[in-house]
Structure formats: C-alpha cells, structure tokens
Scaffold this motif. Structure first.
Motif, PDB file in Angstrom:
ATOM      1  N   ASP A  63     -63.432  71.259  82.891  1.00 38.26           N
ATOM      2  CA  ASP A  63     -63.696  71.168  81.522  1.00 38.26           C
ATOM      3  C   ASP A  63     -65.373  71.144  81.603  1.00 38.26           C
ATOM      4  O   ASP A  63     -66.144  70.525  80.738  1.00 38.26           O
ATOM      5  CB  ASP A  63     -63.263  69.836  80.988  1.00 38.26           C
ATOM      6  CG  ASP A  63     -63.432  69.719  79.375  1.00 38.26           C
ATOM      7  OD1 ASP A  63     -63.523  70.960  78.923  1.00 38.26           O
ATOM      8  OD2 ASP A  63     -63.627  68.719  78.786  1.00 38.26           O
ATOM      9  N   THR A  75     -65.939  70.577  76.510  1.00 38.00           N
ATOM     10  CA  THR A  75     -65.606  72.208  75.850  1.00 38.00           C
ATOM     11  C   THR A  75     -65.582  71.942  74.404  1.00 38.00           C
ATOM     12  O   THR A  75     -66.158  72.889  73.565  1.00 38.00           O
ATOM     13  CB  THR A  75     -64.478  72.802  76.560  1.00 38.00           C
ATOM     14  OG1 THR A  75     -64.745  72.847  78.044  1.00 38.00           O
ATOM     15  CG2 THR A  75     -64.534  74.150  76.118  1.00 38.00           C
ATOM     16  N   TRP A  76     -64.859  70.809  73.888  1.00 37.23           N
ATOM     17  CA  TRP A  76     -64.393  70.773  72.488  1.00 37.23           C
ATOM     18  C   TRP A  76     -64.999  69.217  72.171  1.00 37.23           C
ATOM     19  O   TRP A  76     -64.091  68.371  72.041  1.00 37.23           O
ATOM     20  CB  TRP A  76     -63.115  70.773  72.173  1.00 37.23           C
ATOM     21  CG  TRP A  76     -62.644  71.041  70.697  1.00 37.23           C
ATOM     22  CD1 TRP A  76     -62.569  69.978  70.101  1.00 37.23           C
ATOM     23  CD2 TRP A  76     -62.304  72.133  70.144  1.00 37.23           C
ATOM     24  NE1 TRP A  76     -62.092  70.143  68.678  1.00 37.23           N
ATOM     25  CE2 TRP A  76     -62.066  71.705  68.804  1.00 37.23           C
ATOM     26  CE3 TRP A  76     -62.583  73.398  70.334  1.00 37.23           C
ATOM     27  CZ2 TRP A  76     -61.752  72.539  67.681  1.00 37.23           C
ATOM     28  CZ3 TRP A  76     -61.949  74.220  69.139  1.00 37.23           C
ATOM     29  CH2 TRP A  76     -61.829  73.945  67.891  1.00 37.23           C
ATOM     30  N   ARG A 135     -60.137  76.000  65.157  1.00 38.22           N
ATOM     31  CA  ARG A 135     -58.805  76.067  65.902  1.00 38.22           C
ATOM     32  C   ARG A 135     -58.007  77.104  65.417  1.00 38.22           C
ATOM     33  O   ARG A 135     -57.261  77.690  66.244  1.00 38.22           O
ATOM     34  CB  ARG A 135     -58.008  74.726  65.398  1.00 38.22           C
ATOM     35  CG  ARG A 135     -58.604  73.457  66.271  1.00 38.22           C
ATOM     36  CD  ARG A 135     -57.829  72.267  66.017  1.00 38.22           C
ATOM     37  NE  ARG A 135     -58.187  70.995  66.503  1.00 38.22           N
ATOM     38  CZ  ARG A 135     -57.782  70.817  67.735  1.00 38.22           C
ATOM     39  NH1 ARG A 135     -56.983  71.359  68.300  1.00 38.22           N
ATOM     40  NH2 ARG A 135     -58.305  69.633  68.341  1.00 38.22           N
ATOM     41  N   TYR A 161     -64.326  75.616  72.503  1.00 39.62           N
ATOM     42  CA  TYR A 161     -63.252  76.407  72.718  1.00 39.62           C
ATOM     43  C   TYR A 161     -62.003  75.579  73.166  1.00 39.62           C
ATOM     44  O   TYR A 161     -62.208  74.861  73.810  1.00 39.62           O
ATOM     45  CB  TYR A 161     -63.635  77.362  73.753  1.00 39.62           C
ATOM     46  CG  TYR A 161     -62.869  78.336  74.534  1.00 39.62           C
ATOM     47  CD1 TYR A 161     -61.906  78.983  73.862  1.00 39.62           C
ATOM     48  CD2 TYR A 161     -62.766  78.325  75.900  1.00 39.62           C
ATOM     49  CE1 TYR A 161     -61.041  79.877  74.470  1.00 39.62           C
ATOM     50  CE2 TYR A 161     -61.885  79.031  76.475  1.00 39.62           C
ATOM     51  CZ  TYR A 161     -60.825  79.579  75.770  1.00 39.62           C
ATOM     52  OH  TYR A 161     -59.771  80.597  76.197  1.00 39.62           O
ATOM     53  N   LEU A 162     -60.865  75.990  72.691  1.00 37.32           N
ATOM     54  CA  LEU A 162     -59.881  75.153  73.075  1.00 37.32           C
ATOM     55  C   LEU A 162     -59.206  75.831  74.343  1.00 37.32           C
ATOM     56  O   LEU A 162     -58.600  76.870  74.415  1.00 37.32           O
ATOM     57  CB  LEU A 162     -58.622  75.212  71.896  1.00 37.32           C
ATOM     58  CG  LEU A 162     -58.836  74.493  70.656  1.00 37.32           C
ATOM     59  CD1 LEU A 162     -58.085  74.943  69.537  1.00 37.32           C
ATOM     60  CD2 LEU A 162     -58.880  73.060  70.898  1.00 37.32           C
ATOM     61  N   SER A 163     -59.429  75.278  75.575  1.00 38.59           N
ATOM     62  CA  SER A 163     -59.407  75.915  76.786  1.00 38.59           C
ATOM     63  C   SER A 163     -57.930  75.154  77.579  1.00 38.59           C
ATOM     64  O   SER A 163     -57.867  74.149  77.212  1.00 38.59           O
ATOM     65  CB  SER A 163     -60.548  75.879  77.764  1.00 38.59           C
ATOM     66  OG  SER A 163     -60.638  74.785  78.414  1.00 38.59           O
ATOM     67  N   THR A 164     -57.538  76.154  78.131  1.00 36.54           N
ATOM     68  CA  THR A 164     -56.203  75.852  78.708  1.00 36.54           C
ATOM     69  C   THR A 164     -56.564  75.494  80.361  1.00 36.54           C
ATOM     70  O   THR A 164     -55.896  74.804  81.081  1.00 36.54           O
ATOM     71  CB  THR A 164     -55.107  76.796  78.832  1.00 36.54           C
ATOM     72  OG1 THR A 164     -55.699  78.007  79.252  1.00 36.54           O
ATOM     73  CG2 THR A 164     -54.306  76.972  77.470  1.00 36.54           C
ATOM     74  N   ASP A 165     -57.962  75.694  80.591  1.00 35.16           N
ATOM     75  CA  ASP A 165     -58.452  75.621  81.934  1.00 35.16           C
ATOM     76  C   ASP A 165     -58.694  74.086  81.972  1.00 35.16           C
ATOM     77  O   ASP A 165     -59.056  73.571  81.152  1.00 35.16           O
ATOM     78  CB  ASP A 165     -60.004  76.294  81.993  1.00 35.16           C
ATOM     79  CG  ASP A 165     -60.458  76.522  83.474  1.00 35.16           C
ATOM     80  OD1 ASP A 165     -59.749  75.886  84.288  1.00 35.16           O
ATOM     81  OD2 ASP A 165     -61.508  76.973  83.247  1.00 35.16           O
ATOM     82  N   ASN A 166     -58.237  73.502  83.149  1.00 34.20           N
ATOM     83  CA  ASN A 166     -58.558  71.919  83.500  1.00 34.20           C
ATOM     84  C   ASN A 166     -59.867  71.629  83.668  1.00 34.20           C
ATOM     85  O   ASN A 166     -60.529  70.816  83.449  1.00 34.20           O
ATOM     86  CB  ASN A 166     -57.510  71.867  84.807  1.00 34.20           C
ATOM     87  CG  ASN A 166     -56.278  71.708  84.260  1.00 34.20           C
ATOM     88  OD1 ASN A 166     -55.860  71.780  83.216  1.00 34.20           O
ATOM     89  ND2 ASN A 166     -55.548  71.960  85.340  1.00 34.20           N
ATOM     90  N   SER A 206     -60.023  80.858  69.358  1.00 31.59           N
ATOM     91  CA  SER A 206     -60.976  79.564  68.889  1.00 31.59           C
ATOM     92  C   SER A 206     -62.411  79.737  69.671  1.00 31.59           C
ATOM     93  O   SER A 206     -63.250  79.229  69.147  1.00 31.59           O
ATOM     94  CB  SER A 206     -60.339  78.382  69.607  1.00 31.59           C
ATOM     95  OG  SER A 206     -60.400  78.345  71.002  1.00 31.59           O
TER      96      SER A 206
END
Length: 482
Positions: free
Chosen positions: A298, A449-450, A334, A291-296, A340
């Motif tokens: 990880d 995560t990725w 992606r 998952y392409l996360s914006t969350d820091n 994602s």
C-alpha cells in the motif's frame, strides 16, 4: 490560435528554402501592426522571428511571405488572439476528455462563452531522436466545440486542461491558449530528456512493470516527439498530471526525476524561445488521486505523492521554485466506468489547480491555494498526546482513528500504529499516542492509497475547502509545514 501576450514576445517560426527572405506581418483589418524580416538558415532550413510584446486581445492576421528571386510564397493564419499559452502534459488522467467526466453533457454544451479559449492537441507519437517539428496533431488550433472537447475516450481534448483554461479565463477575462500533449500509461522517463535522466542516475534501460495496454515506456521517446518540437513556442506555463506508472518503476527516484524534468523543460523552452518563455516559468501539477488497488503493498501511491513534492510535502519549495499543486487524494471515485484510477471529478482538480496558478503564476495576494500542514509537532509525553500546530486554520470535518499513524519503536523494532484524533481547536490538533509503549519516531498523515471517501478527508482549510495534503515527519525533523 492564441499567441503569448506581453511582457514576452511571441515566437513565430517555420521552415523554408535556405537563403530565402521571410517577412512576417501582423495585421488587424487593413492596418499593419508590425513587420519582421529574417532569412532561412542552413542547415536547419528554419527561420524565426520574435514579435514585439502585444497586449491581450485580437483578432489579428499573421502573414509569412517567403521570397527567393522570382519565387514568392505566402501563408496566412486568421483569427489570431494574444493571451496566455499553457501546455498540458502527463498520462491518462490528463488525457481523459470532457466526455468522460461528471456532468459531461452540461460541460460540452457550455462552450459559447469560451470562444477565446483555443485548443491544440498533439498526436500520440514517439521518436528515438529529438524531433524539430511535430509529426502530427490530432486537433489543430481550434475554437472549443462539443465535438473537439468530447471526441471519444482518452483521445482529445484533455478535460483537466480545458477546465483549467476555462477557470483561468473566468478570472483573467482575456484569451487563453491550451496545448494538450499527453499519453496514458506512460512513466516520467518517457517524458524526460536523456540529460535529466542522467542527472538522476536513472538506469539506462530498466525492466518496466507496465500493463500490456499501457503507453510507450522507452526513455525520452515522448520528450523527443511530443515536447521537444514545441520548444520554440513562447509559453506562460505548464500543467502536469502523471505518476501512476511510476508506482512500480523507478519509484524511489521520482523525487529526483520530477524536479529534474521541470528544470530541464524550463531550460529548454527558455532557450528555444530566444529567452521569451520565462526561465522559471510556472509549473503546476496534480498530486495523485486515490485508487482501489488489489495490490497488498500500500506504499506506492503515498510514496509518489510525497516524491511529487521532492519530499517537502508542499510546493513551492527550495527544490521546486515557482510550482503549484492540486491535492486530489480526496476525490476517489469507486464507481468510475474507467476504473477507480480514473476519477471523473476533473472540475475540482482543475479548480484547485487554477487557484495555485492564480497565486503562483499570477501573483494574486491573500489567496489560499494549499491545504493546512502542521508547522510544529510537540510531544506531550505526560499526557500521552502529540500536539500539531497548524500554520493555517483547520476545519475538522470528521474525527478519524486511523488516518494519522505513528512509528512506535521499542527494542530497535518500529511499527506503524494508528494515532486517533483527540481534541482540536482552530489551529491545533492533538493525537492520542497511548497505544505506543516505546518512543515515537515518526508521524504520518493519509499515508495510504485510498485515504478517505469522496471529499470526506478529516482535515480541510475552512473557507477554501482545500484538503490537508499527506505528509510524513520524523522526530529529528522540523515539521513539514512552512
């Protein structure tokens, strides 16, 4: 429909008037194959018979006749086959339909050869108490068609479920029944009985960190409405794809809640089917993809992936007997139009799942169904290397400087540093640890995560193409392998 074949007996049950006699007949053409007589029990107003074990095949007709004095009511079900019945459950990655995956057009036109694979999809309903019967079904038992396999987005029928059943049919060449009961955006707590949540010490009502568009998160509400009503059916096994919604919700309990769910479902279905569903029926699951996360932070995805194996890194294991897993962290997408978190390659997911089923559920020997894990990790301190010895052959698809990390400790402070891949042979791999001035306390692989691009992780099993699963190992531990 499909009913469970031998060695188990299929359970047929229903509702009626207390005291009435119910006769269940199995016919083929003009021939009566078997007849079972029972009566409707009060206060539940239910009746139940267990058919004699049947060889795979058909079609048959099942007839149920209720008589009470002069009153007589008959129901018939046509085109009944015997084979293996699998239940599929989980959240949105299980719910995605064939319409949403790669090569959807080709997949939807490829149903003619699979008319012995029958599908049933349970409606999305929740309940505060355990229900005895389903509130509704989205799709009653049906033959596969373009319409019911590709009916919109996240409606019915589950793509992973369908493809898993299709791969099984290709191998087994006898009928397969597939029941889809899943709901997107749901935590494991919604699918768990009160008993199993209590066993794990789950707080009775927690705060939920779910998005507004997510599914229900109330404890046990989907167990009550979408799983418990199926308990009388004779099943071959279950496949499961869930976990994304526990990244921020009781994450640290998942290594208990997931094995507890498996154990509780097994007990319930075994009891509900009068012992016809095996007590330790096979249970397969998909490890979380990428998952392409914006969350820091990880850490959520790797933690859940690890907890999905009860922190062993592989299945079956001591806490999770008779289970199998499809690793999916190398299937990141992606450009998925569904985000994602919803990768479209469900064919590879189902293919990897069916390999596990063939090995664990069907006892196929000498079949590789999991990727390589190290069985021994040795510190070659004088050379500044860590050597991993794998229990299977490995194929290094590419050298990677960051996917292995070591926990480097000095002055009571530890931090994770990359351990670049160095040399390798068919079953060994060395990592450079010269960046660590102190002691190496732990090693982890793909703990992000990725971890890699599509099918581009560094390590695979050579012939099966199965990726090495993620792991974490501490210097006091044995290696995570077998």
């Amino acid at each position: 429909m499909v009913l469970q074949k031998e060695p188990a007996g299929a359970v047929i049950w229903g509702f009626g008037i207390p005291g009435a006699t119910v006769t269940v007949t199995l016919c083929q053409g003009q021939d009566t194959i078997m007849r079972k007589v029972t009566s409707v029990k009060a206060p539940s107003n239910t009746w139940m018979v267990v058919l004699d074990p049947m060889k795979p095949g058909g079609p048959f007709e099942v007839m149920a006749q209720q008589t009470l004095g002069p009153m007589n009511l008959t129901l018939r079900v046509h085109d009944v086959l015997f084979g293996d019945v699998w239940l599929c459950s989980g959240q949105s990655n299980m719910q995605m339909t064939v319409l949403q995956i790669f090569n959807a057009t080709g997949e939807l036109s490829n149903t003619a050869a699979y008319q012995s694979v029958r599908v049933l999809s349970v409606s999305l309903t929740e309940a505060e108490e355990e229900l005895e019967d389903l509130n509704a079904v989205d799709l009653p038992w049906s033959k596969p068609t373009k319409e019911n396999l590709g009916n919109g987005y996240f409606t019915y029928m589950s793509a992973v479920c369908w493809l898993f059943g299709r791969y099984l049919y290709d191998t087994l060449q006898y009928p397969i029944g597939l029941i889809s009961s899943s709901w997107g955006g749901t935590p494991i707590e919604a699918w768990s009985s009160g008993r199993s949540l209590k066993a794990c010490g789950v707080p009775t009502k927690g705060s939920t960190a779910h998005d507004a568009e997510s599914g229900p998160s109330g404890h046990s509400v989907l167990w009550n409405a979408m799983i418990h009503p199926l308990q009388n059916m004779t099943l071959k096994g279950v496949v499961w794809y869930q976990g994304e919604n526990n990244i921020n919700y009781n994450k640290d309990l998942y290594n208990c809640t997931f094995p507890a769910l498996i154990e509780d479902w097994r007990q319930t279905f075994h009891r509900g089917s009068q012992g016809q569903t095996e007590r330790f029926f096979p249970f397969g699951f998909v490890q979380l993809s990428s998952y392409l996360s914006t969350d820091n932070a990880d850490d959520g995805f790797p933690q859940i992936r690890w907890h999905q194996t009860a922190d062993f890194g592989f299945v079956p294991n001591l806490k999770m007997p008779n289970t199998f897993m499809a690793v999916a962290m190398d299937l990141g997408d992606r450009d998925s139009p569904f985000g994602s978190i919803h990768p479209r390659d469900k064919q590879t997911v189902a293919y990897r799942l069916h390999l596990g089923a063939r090995a664990v559920a069907y006892g196929e020997k000498n079949l590789t169904f999991q990727g390589p894990l190290p069985e021994k990790i040795e510190l070659l301190a004088d050379k500044g290397l860590l050597q991993l010895i794998y229990y299977q052959r490995i194929q290094v698809q590419r050298q990677d400087k960051k996917i292995f990390e070591i926990s480097c400790c000095s002055d009571r402070q530890c931090k994770w540093l990359p351990a670049p891949m160095n040399t390798f042979s068919s079953q060994t791999l060395t990592l450079s640890i010269s960046s660590c001035p102190g002691t190496v306390a732990a090693l982890r692989y793909a703990w992000t995560t990725w971890p890699c691009e599509y099918k581009q992780c560094p390590l695979y099993h050579p012939s099966s193409g199965l990726p090495a699963p993620p792991f974490i190992a501490f210097s006091t531990d044995q290696a995570p392998g077998h």
